[in-house]
Design a protein around this motif. Structure first.
Motif, PDB file in Angstrom:
ATOM      1  N   MET A  65      26.524 -29.894 -10.156  1.00  0.00           N
ATOM      2  CA  MET A  65      26.599 -30.837 -11.266  1.00  0.00           C
ATOM      3  C   MET A  65      25.220 -31.308 -11.721  1.00  0.00           C
ATOM      4  SD  MET A  65      28.761 -34.368 -11.418  1.00  0.00           S
ATOM      5  CE  MET A  65      27.556 -35.596 -10.993  1.00  0.00           C
ATOM      6  N   LEU A  66      24.284 -31.436 -10.797  1.00  0.00           N
ATOM      7  CA  LEU A  66      22.966 -31.968 -11.128  1.00  0.00           C
ATOM      8  C   LEU A  66      22.134 -30.942 -11.881  1.00  0.00           C
ATOM      9  CD1 LEU A  66      22.385 -33.728  -7.726  1.00  0.00           C
ATOM     10  CD2 LEU A  66      22.773 -34.855  -9.921  1.00  0.00           C
ATOM     11  N   PRO A  67      21.259 -31.405 -12.775  1.00  0.00           N
ATOM     12  CA  PRO A  67      20.432 -30.472 -13.545  1.00  0.00           C
ATOM     13  C   PRO A  67      19.559 -29.620 -12.627  1.00  0.00           C
ATOM     14  CG  PRO A  67      20.260 -32.712 -14.431  1.00  0.00           C
ATOM     15  CD  PRO A  67      21.017 -32.795 -13.143  1.00  0.00           C
ATOM     16  N   PRO A  68      19.554 -28.294 -12.813  1.00  0.00           N
ATOM     17  CA  PRO A  68      18.749 -27.414 -11.955  1.00  0.00           C
ATOM     18  C   PRO A  68      17.267 -27.785 -11.938  1.00  0.00           C
ATOM     19  CG  PRO A  68      20.218 -26.126 -13.338  1.00  0.00           C
ATOM     20  CD  PRO A  68      20.326 -27.544 -13.792  1.00  0.00           C
ATOM     21  N   GLU A  69      16.734 -28.239 -13.092  1.00  0.00           N
ATOM     22  CA  GLU A  69      15.314 -28.594 -13.117  1.00  0.00           C
ATOM     23  C   GLU A  69      15.029 -29.815 -12.241  1.00  0.00           C
ATOM     24  OE1 GLU A  69      17.033 -30.391 -17.003  1.00  0.00           O
ATOM     25  OE2 GLU A  69      17.332 -28.580 -15.825  1.00  0.00           O
ATOM     26  N   LEU A  70      15.993 -30.729 -12.119  1.00  0.00           N
ATOM     27  CA  LEU A  70      15.815 -31.882 -11.238  1.00  0.00           C
ATOM     28  C   LEU A  70      15.807 -31.432  -9.784  1.00  0.00           C
ATOM     29  CD1 LEU A  70      15.636 -34.897 -10.606  1.00  0.00           C
ATOM     30  CD2 LEU A  70      18.133 -34.996 -10.809  1.00  0.00           C
ATOM     31  N   LEU A  71      16.743 -30.569  -9.423  1.00  0.00           N
ATOM     32  CA  LEU A  71      16.790 -30.071  -8.043  1.00  0.00           C
ATOM     33  C   LEU A  71      15.519 -29.298  -7.698  1.00  0.00           C
ATOM     34  CD1 LEU A  71      20.532 -28.976  -7.857  1.00  0.00           C
ATOM     35  CD2 LEU A  71      19.492 -31.038  -6.916  1.00  0.00           C
TER      36      LEU A  71
END
Length: 151
Positions: A135-141
């Motif tokens: 669910m979380l944005p890939p760029e944030l991860l």
């Protein structure tokens, strides 16, 4: 299975309790320059900065409202390798847990977002089981991974 529940855009969502470090009160968040719009800001979590994503914004496109029941769910998500990343999730009506037997969680019958891994009927309400890592944005991860490796 034990789940932590919250609401977004009128729907009830659950996250497996085993992924939850704690449910923190809503605190003042500091802006994070250059972050994706779904990141509400940074919180001080036990002496370190922790990015907080907005669950309602991720799920419905509308920012979470700051109710008395709005909290920050601090969770560990798999990092895609062999470890995990710590992340905050701003969520409305984050007040209780549900114990849902595994056999009562079904696959979504209709095409669903890739982060909805199951649904269950709880009373007269349907709850959707979320996979936070999807669910979380890939760029944030990716930024979290890079920060951890640099430390």
């Amino acid at each position: 299975m034990l789940f932590v529940t919250f609401k977004a855009a009128g729907a009830r969502y659950v996250v497996p309790a085993r992924e939850v470090e704690e449910v923190a009160p809503l605190v003042q968040l500091s802006p994070l320059a250059g972050a994706p719009p779904t990141v509400a800001g940074l919180m001080n979590y036990r002496g370190r900065s922790l990015p907080v994503a907005d669950a309602s914004l991720l799920l419905s496109g509308k920012a979470s409202r700051h109710w008395a029941s709005t909290r920050i769910l601090v969770a560990r998500v798999p990092d895609g390798r062999e470890g995990s990343l710590l992340i905050g999730l701003l969520a409305e009506r984050l007040l209780k847990t549900l114990d849902i037997p595994a056999q009562d969680v079904a696959d979504p019958a209709a095409p669903a977002a890739p982060f909805v891994t199951g649904v269950a009927a709880v009373g007269d309400e349907l709850v959707q089981v979320l996979d936070l890592a999807r669910m979380l944005p890939p760029e944030l991860l990716e930024r979290l991974r890079a920060a951890r490796e640099a430390a």
